[in-house]
Design a protein around this motif. Sequence first.
Motif, PDB file in Angstrom:
ATOM      1  N   GLU A 247     -35.389  -3.724  26.059  1.00 42.43           N
ATOM      2  CA  GLU A 247     -34.031  -3.861  26.562  1.00 42.43           C
ATOM      3  C   GLU A 247     -33.059  -3.494  25.450  1.00 42.43           C
ATOM      4  O   GLU A 247     -33.406  -3.532  24.267  1.00 42.43           O
ATOM      5  N   ALA A 248     -31.857  -3.137  25.853  1.00 41.74           N
ATOM      6  CA  ALA A 248     -30.800  -2.852  24.886  1.00 41.74           C
ATOM      7  C   ALA A 248     -29.545  -3.583  25.325  1.00 41.74           C
ATOM      8  O   ALA A 248     -29.374  -3.907  26.513  1.00 41.74           O
ATOM      9  N   TYR A 249     -28.678  -3.846  24.366  1.00 44.00           N
ATOM     10  CA  TYR A 249     -27.441  -4.569  24.624  1.00 44.00           C
ATOM     11  C   TYR A 249     -26.303  -3.798  23.972  1.00 44.00           C
ATOM     12  O   TYR A 249     -26.466  -3.223  22.885  1.00 44.00           O
ATOM     13  N   ALA A 250     -25.167  -3.753  24.629  1.00 41.89           N
ATOM     14  CA  ALA A 250     -24.032  -3.010  24.084  1.00 41.89           C
ATOM     15  C   ALA A 250     -22.751  -3.803  24.286  1.00 41.89           C
ATOM     16  O   ALA A 250     -22.630  -4.595  25.232  1.00 41.89           O
ATOM     17  N   PHE A 251     -21.811  -3.539  23.387  1.00 41.33           N
ATOM     18  CA  PHE A 251     -20.536  -4.246  23.422  1.00 41.33           C
ATOM     19  C   PHE A 251     -19.514  -3.364  22.716  1.00 41.33           C
ATOM     20  O   PHE A 251     -19.850  -2.650  21.770  1.00 41.33           O
ATOM     21  N   ALA A 252     -18.270  -3.408  23.182  1.00 42.61           N
ATOM     22  CA  ALA A 252     -17.217  -2.620  22.545  1.00 42.61           C
ATOM     23  C   ALA A 252     -15.992  -3.492  22.327  1.00 42.61           C
ATOM     24  O   ALA A 252     -15.739  -4.427  23.102  1.00 42.61           O
ATOM     25  N   ALA A 253     -15.235  -3.183  21.281  1.00 38.62           N
ATOM     26  CA  ALA A 253     -14.067  -4.002  20.973  1.00 38.62           C
ATOM     27  C   ALA A 253     -13.003  -3.172  20.294  1.00 38.62           C
ATOM     28  O   ALA A 253     -13.297  -2.186  19.607  1.00 38.62           O
ATOM     29  N   ALA A 254     -11.753  -3.564  20.529  1.00 36.14           N
ATOM     30  CA  ALA A 254     -10.628  -2.992  19.798  1.00 36.14           C
ATOM     31  C   ALA A 254     -10.382  -3.838  18.564  1.00 36.14           C
ATOM     32  O   ALA A 254     -10.508  -5.064  18.608  1.00 36.14           O
ATOM     33  N   MET A 255     -10.055  -3.168  17.454  1.00 35.26           N
ATOM     34  CA  MET A 255      -9.856  -3.895  16.217  1.00 35.26           C
ATOM     35  C   MET A 255      -8.443  -4.444  16.123  1.00 35.26           C
ATOM     36  O   MET A 255      -7.517  -3.909  16.725  1.00 35.26           O
ATOM     37  N   PRO A 256      -8.255  -5.543  15.376  1.00 32.19           N
ATOM     38  CA  PRO A 256      -6.925  -6.150  15.261  1.00 32.19           C
ATOM     39  C   PRO A 256      -6.032  -5.377  14.310  1.00 32.19           C
ATOM     40  O   PRO A 256      -6.491  -4.587  13.489  1.00 32.19           O
ATOM     41  N   ASP A 257      -4.728  -5.616  14.450  1.00 33.83           N
ATOM     42  CA  ASP A 257      -3.777  -5.010  13.518  1.00 33.83           C
ATOM     43  C   ASP A 257      -3.807  -5.712  12.168  1.00 33.83           C
ATOM     44  O   ASP A 257      -3.431  -5.148  11.155  1.00 33.83           O
ATOM     45  N   SER A 258      -4.231  -6.966  12.184  1.00 31.99           N
ATOM     46  CA  SER A 258      -4.223  -7.754  10.960  1.00 31.99           C
ATOM     47  C   SER A 258      -5.510  -8.543  10.862  1.00 31.99           C
ATOM     48  O   SER A 258      -6.097  -8.930  11.869  1.00 31.99           O
ATOM     49  N   ILE A 259      -5.957  -8.788   9.652  1.00 33.43           N
ATOM     50  CA  ILE A 259      -7.161  -9.594   9.468  1.00 33.43           C
ATOM     51  C   ILE A 259      -6.915 -11.043   9.851  1.00 33.43           C
ATOM     52  O   ILE A 259      -7.853 -11.822   9.958  1.00 33.43           O
ATOM     53  N   GLU A 260      -5.633 -11.420  10.057  1.00 36.04           N
ATOM     54  CA  GLU A 260      -5.324 -12.779  10.477  1.00 36.04           C
ATOM     55  C   GLU A 260      -5.421 -12.940  11.988  1.00 36.04           C
ATOM     56  O   GLU A 260      -5.312 -14.048  12.510  1.00 36.04           O
ATOM     57  N   ASP A 261      -5.599 -11.830  12.689  1.00 35.39           N
ATOM     58  CA  ASP A 261      -5.658 -11.878  14.154  1.00 35.39           C
ATOM     59  C   ASP A 261      -7.033 -12.351  14.596  1.00 35.39           C
ATOM     60  O   ASP A 261      -8.026 -11.653  14.416  1.00 35.39           O
ATOM     61  N   GLU A 262      -7.105 -13.536  15.187  1.00 35.99           N
ATOM     62  CA  GLU A 262      -8.379 -14.098  15.602  1.00 35.99           C
ATOM     63  C   GLU A 262      -8.806 -13.610  16.987  1.00 35.99           C
ATOM     64  O   GLU A 262      -9.919 -13.866  17.421  1.00 35.99           O
ATOM     65  N   ASP A 263      -7.904 -12.940  17.689  1.00 41.13           N
ATOM     66  CA  ASP A 263      -8.177 -12.577  19.084  1.00 41.13           C
ATOM     67  C   ASP A 263      -8.551 -11.105  19.232  1.00 41.13           C
ATOM     68  O   ASP A 263      -8.103 -10.428  20.147  1.00 41.13           O
TER      69      ASP A 263
END
Length: 432
Positions: A247-263
């Motif tokens: 099996e394989a698993y995949a995920f994608a995400a947008a990076m934050p503007d700041s390293i302080e951004d937890e979301d």
Amino acid sequence: MKIRRILATAVAAAVTTPVVFLSAAPAFADTKPSPASTQKPAAGDDTLSTHKELKAAVVKAQAKLDGLKEQREAVEKDLDENNIDPKLKTDLAEAQKAVEAAKAAKAEADGKLAEAEKALALPSESDEEKALKEKAVADAQKAVEAAAAEVAAADLLFEKADTARDDALVALSREHERLSREIELAEKELADAKKALEDFETIGQECADDKTVKVSLDGPEKITAGTSALFSLRVSNTSQRTLDEVEAYAFAAAMPDSIEDEDFFEEYITVEWSSADVLEWTPLTENGNAIEVGELLKGGHHDVKLRLTVAPKTPAGPGVVFAMGAYENNDGSCGIGAEPGTAEFDILAAKGDKPKPTPSPSTTTPAPVPTTGGTGTTQQGGSSNTPVADGNLAATGSNDALPMIGLAAAGAVALGAGAVFVARRRRAGADA
């Protein structure tokens, strides 16, 4: 499948690493270590259990169960020996004596009344003698009534003392029942804690990270917010044996503007997959969906298309798609890919109200080449400007309800995303 359960443990370190890694990004760019005191703990760390914590949970649950059993044994002893408040016993004993004394006095009074009535029945020599006999009967009658009242009062006192004693025993019985229910819950809690520890230890012993399943990703370098793009995923068997289930698993995400951004796991990117075996686009969500590769011959590979749909609201900036493979064989051997695959891309700002180009055929019908004998290939890359359908975004946020596989994937992609963040900081510094 076992690998669905073990994947979270395999990348647990990745879940806890990203934000610490990101918080150290400036130091990475300057090649100076970041002080541990300034490192920011990853959100949700308190939901992850280490081996030490799991063992401590078993000890705690066992101690709780033992304590409850000791309490119940003490209550059982009190019930068997009638161990209640001594005053209740004293009050009951005194009430019993009072009842017995009142009844004796009543019996005596009854006897005197009977004698007086018997004397009155005999002929009297004079009216004066008869009057005295009648007075004796009357006095005896009053004494009987007074004795009867004393008996009633003593009975009431005894009833109250007896009820108090019974209430104390009932309270003990209820406490015994309560402790028995608590023990049942504690036994389940202990069993769950032992199972969690056993699973953790079993996972660690049976399924270690290895390079048996290798994944590689390829796709466009830029995606415009509000459109979709195709990425190619290849899952390869690098071992000298056939893997029974992969099996394989995949995920994608947008990076934050700041390293302080937890979301930075916002609901920005939807990931779907398709292959020659599964023609319909299938979403990969936080529910733990896996890319079903199945059997993979030694030295063979399996090609999959990933469709990333970026929400129009996604801010411009870097993004990353992550993939990981895992396998399990019929003989019980299993493993998780030690080297996750990542592909970086730039997210371009949405084009506002400008007309969208006509969607390319590649976004509606996947065209992977069937894998034959473990050597098949698929066309790499590809993108489209297909607008995102409203209300059709997968929830990729990291939250307390995130299931095991989704949590694992999110953590691992965060680690990859952290690397992208640091790399981009370095590149920005170099360009300056």
